[in-house]
Design an enzyme around this catalytic site. Sequence first.
Site, PDB file in Angstrom:
ATOM      1  N   HIS A  22       1.676 -44.975 -45.057  1.00 42.15           N
ATOM      2  CA  HIS A  22       1.340 -45.156 -43.649  1.00 42.15           C
ATOM      3  C   HIS A  22       0.135 -44.225 -43.419  1.00 42.15           C
ATOM      4  O   HIS A  22      -0.233 -43.390 -44.207  1.00 42.15           O
ATOM      5  CB  HIS A  22       2.631 -44.588 -42.642  1.00 42.15           C
ATOM      6  CG  HIS A  22       3.523 -45.457 -42.383  1.00 42.15           C
ATOM      7  ND1 HIS A  22       4.530 -45.815 -42.821  1.00 42.15           N
ATOM      8  CD2 HIS A  22       3.592 -46.192 -41.190  1.00 42.15           C
ATOM      9  CE1 HIS A  22       5.405 -46.661 -42.314  1.00 42.15           C
ATOM     10  NE2 HIS A  22       4.852 -47.048 -41.250  1.00 42.15           N
ATOM     11  N   GLY A  56       4.550 -42.907 -23.430  1.00 40.92           N
ATOM     12  CA  GLY A  56       3.855 -42.890 -24.480  1.00 40.92           C
ATOM     13  C   GLY A  56       2.532 -43.784 -24.338  1.00 40.92           C
ATOM     14  O   GLY A  56       1.930 -44.201 -25.240  1.00 40.92           O
ATOM     15  N   SER A 105      10.404 -45.202 -30.553  1.00 42.06           N
ATOM     16  CA  SER A 105      10.246 -44.146 -31.317  1.00 42.06           C
ATOM     17  C   SER A 105      10.873 -44.083 -32.817  1.00 42.06           C
ATOM     18  O   SER A 105      12.130 -44.752 -32.815  1.00 42.06           O
ATOM     19  CB  SER A 105      10.362 -43.081 -30.438  1.00 42.06           C
ATOM     20  OG  SER A 105       9.812 -43.066 -29.244  1.00 42.06           O
ATOM     21  N   ASN A 154      11.126 -50.790 -36.092  1.00 37.29           N
ATOM     22  CA  ASN A 154      10.202 -51.638 -36.451  1.00 37.29           C
ATOM     23  C   ASN A 154      10.670 -52.925 -36.084  1.00 37.29           C
ATOM     24  O   ASN A 154      11.558 -53.674 -36.031  1.00 37.29           O
ATOM     25  CB  ASN A 154      10.313 -51.957 -37.868  1.00 37.29           C
ATOM     26  CG  ASN A 154       9.039 -52.402 -38.461  1.00 37.29           C
ATOM     27  OD1 ASN A 154       8.707 -53.508 -37.857  1.00 37.29           O
ATOM     28  ND2 ASN A 154       8.153 -52.093 -39.495  1.00 37.29           N
ATOM     29  N   MET A 155       9.574 -53.211 -34.997  1.00 37.55           N
ATOM     30  CA  MET A 155       9.483 -54.490 -34.026  1.00 37.55           C
ATOM     31  C   MET A 155       8.875 -55.581 -34.595  1.00 37.55           C
ATOM     32  O   MET A 155       8.860 -56.628 -33.885  1.00 37.55           O
ATOM     33  CB  MET A 155       9.144 -54.032 -32.710  1.00 37.55           C
ATOM     34  CG  MET A 155       9.477 -52.800 -32.253  1.00 37.55           C
ATOM     35  SD  MET A 155      10.824 -53.022 -30.986  1.00 37.55           S
ATOM     36  CE  MET A 155      11.617 -51.460 -30.677  1.00 37.55           C
ATOM     37  N   LYS A 203       0.439 -39.900 -39.079  1.00 41.52           N
ATOM     38  CA  LYS A 203       2.217 -40.352 -38.872  1.00 41.52           C
ATOM     39  C   LYS A 203       2.714 -38.992 -38.902  1.00 41.52           C
ATOM     40  O   LYS A 203       2.541 -38.161 -39.831  1.00 41.52           O
ATOM     41  CB  LYS A 203       2.742 -41.374 -39.819  1.00 41.52           C
ATOM     42  CG  LYS A 203       4.202 -41.659 -39.569  1.00 41.52           C
ATOM     43  CD  LYS A 203       4.507 -42.684 -40.135  1.00 41.52           C
ATOM     44  CE  LYS A 203       6.105 -43.102 -39.855  1.00 41.52           C
ATOM     45  NZ  LYS A 203       6.319 -43.260 -38.564  1.00 41.52           N
TER      46      LYS A 203
HETATM   47  N1  NAD Z   1       9.146 -49.509 -33.622  1.00 44.95           N
HETATM   48  C1  NAD Z   1       8.147 -49.745 -34.051  1.00 44.95           C
HETATM   49  O1  NAD Z   1       7.793 -50.887 -34.494  1.00 44.95           O
HETATM   50  C2  NAD Z   1       6.867 -48.632 -34.407  1.00 44.95           C
HETATM   51  C3  NAD Z   1       5.782 -49.046 -34.772  1.00 44.95           C
HETATM   52  C4  NAD Z   1       4.623 -48.117 -34.852  1.00 44.95           C
HETATM   53  C5  NAD Z   1       5.059 -47.048 -34.598  1.00 44.95           C
HETATM   54  N2  NAD Z   1       6.337 -46.619 -34.149  1.00 44.95           N
HETATM   55  C6  NAD Z   1       6.756 -45.201 -33.704  1.00 44.95           C
HETATM   56  O2  NAD Z   1       6.496 -44.977 -32.397  1.00 44.95           O
HETATM   57  C7  NAD Z   1       5.942 -43.740 -31.987  1.00 44.95           C
HETATM   58  C8  NAD Z   1       4.598 -43.698 -31.165  1.00 44.95           C
HETATM   59  O3  NAD Z   1       3.756 -44.119 -32.351  1.00 44.95           O
HETATM   60  P1  NAD Z   1       2.111 -43.883 -32.155  1.00 44.95           P
HETATM   61  O4  NAD Z   1       1.495 -44.218 -33.643  1.00 44.95           O
HETATM   62  O5  NAD Z   1       1.847 -44.778 -31.002  1.00 44.95           O
HETATM   63  O6  NAD Z   1       2.042 -42.285 -31.967  1.00 44.95           O
HETATM   64  P2  NAD Z   1       0.813 -41.497 -30.997  1.00 44.95           P
HETATM   65  O7  NAD Z   1       1.082 -40.108 -31.408  1.00 44.95           O
HETATM   66  O8  NAD Z   1      -0.408 -42.370 -31.227  1.00 44.95           O
HETATM   67  O9  NAD Z   1       1.536 -41.736 -29.424  1.00 44.95           O
HETATM   68  C9  NAD Z   1       2.566 -41.191 -28.824  1.00 44.95           C
HETATM   69  C10 NAD Z   1       2.132 -41.026 -27.393  1.00 44.95           C
HETATM   70  O10 NAD Z   1       3.567 -40.339 -26.895  1.00 44.95           O
HETATM   71  C11 NAD Z   1       2.995 -39.462 -25.933  1.00 44.95           C
HETATM   72  N3  NAD Z   1       4.228 -38.448 -25.661  1.00 44.95           N
HETATM   73  C12 NAD Z   1       4.686 -37.530 -26.310  1.00 44.95           C
HETATM   74  N4  NAD Z   1       5.590 -36.933 -25.621  1.00 44.95           N
HETATM   75  C13 NAD Z   1       5.874 -37.524 -24.581  1.00 44.95           C
HETATM   76  C14 NAD Z   1       6.736 -37.477 -23.435  1.00 44.95           C
HETATM   77  N5  NAD Z   1       7.742 -36.520 -23.095  1.00 44.95           N
HETATM   78  N6  NAD Z   1       6.866 -38.506 -22.339  1.00 44.95           N
HETATM   79  C15 NAD Z   1       5.751 -39.481 -22.533  1.00 44.95           C
HETATM   80  N7  NAD Z   1       4.619 -39.693 -23.543  1.00 44.95           N
HETATM   81  C16 NAD Z   1       4.923 -38.666 -24.409  1.00 44.95           C
HETATM   82  C17 NAD Z   1       1.867 -38.600 -26.723  1.00 44.95           C
HETATM   83  O11 NAD Z   1       1.155 -37.789 -25.599  1.00 44.95           O
HETATM   84  C18 NAD Z   1       1.037 -40.000 -27.234  1.00 44.95           C
HETATM   85  O12 NAD Z   1      -0.037 -40.392 -26.335  1.00 44.95           O
HETATM   86  C19 NAD Z   1       6.184 -43.033 -33.330  1.00 44.95           C
HETATM   87  O13 NAD Z   1       7.508 -42.522 -33.403  1.00 44.95           O
HETATM   88  C20 NAD Z   1       6.142 -43.837 -34.439  1.00 44.95           C
HETATM   89  O14 NAD Z   1       6.770 -43.647 -35.689  1.00 44.95           O
HETATM   90  C21 NAD Z   1       7.240 -47.332 -34.168  1.00 44.95           C
END
Ligand code: NAD
Length: 269
Positions: free
Chosen positions: A156, A8, A100, A125-126, A160
Amino acid sequence: MAGVAVCGAMGRMGKAILAILGENPYGLTLSGAVEAAGHPLIGRDVAAVAGGGRTGVKVTEDPGSAIAAADVAIDFSTADASVRNAFLAAEAGKPIVIGSTGIGADQLERIREAAGKTAIVQSPNMSIGVNLMFRVAADMARVLGDDYDVEIVETHHRFKKDAPSGTAVKLADVVASALERNMEEVGVYGRKGMTGERSRREIGVFAMRSGDVVGEHTLVFGGIGERLEITHRAHSRDTFARGAVRAASWVLGKPPGLYDMADVLGFRR
Ligand SMILES: NC(=O)c1ccc[n+]([C@@H]2O[C@H](COP(=O)([O-])OP(=O)(O)OC[C@H]3O[C@@H](n4cnc5c(N)ncnc54)[C@H](O)[C@@H]3O)[C@@H](O)[C@H]2O)c1
């Protein structure tokens, strides 16, 4: 230096993680950048698209090779992709950090299965603050018990894709379990119309989507004559990205198993 494959990589979180890895924290360095098949930036050097000096790492659509060539993977893509990547990491014997959200119960079971073969840190959430909030929330619920109404509100950014947030879901689960309730039975997601009086055991969860808000969560305990609230506000994605990189360093060399940020941060009781 230990190599990190970021899945990602061209997303909002992926880019924040690439920027931090550019500082080589904990002796970590970027070794792979994975994107969805057909993404327009496949084949480009990550430095050209994410900033920083030349890395020699090109964006790839082949997660198997990138994970196998790395020492550890960090995945902030989608729930489906993270489940697949957990199995690729297990096959390659490499640990993986999964950030994710939107991961359903079945998908979590599959991640647990992969964690039988490799170490996996999975957390919606990290950030340090939110993980401390999980711990404090359980204590608050135990002390306040059934006399206080529990409601959770999250906000958010408009981009999102899942709702309620993974953090709100986990917060609700933490409180429900401290109160010996099950969210499958007591969860109420939004209210409309003639809902009748609030039942004592229900736990309300509400999702607002607004502009560029990085992430806010408020847990409310409402009693008769008083209300107690605890709020976490993320100011930037850096807090999640730094937590994910810290988790990647922590999980290196750990035995197979499913871990979360409470383990990484030493909050486990
Ligand atoms: N755990 C945490 O602390 C935390 C914090 C923020 C966001 N998140 C989560 O992280 C995820 C990503 O958030 P974001 O804001 O960066 O979203 P985003 O949509 O900006 O980024 C996601 C990326 O993943 C890519 N992607 C999709 N399918 C894929 C695959 N099969 N292989 C590789 N890459 C792929 C997309 O093209 C995109 O570039 C979401 O699920 C979000 O809720 C978690």
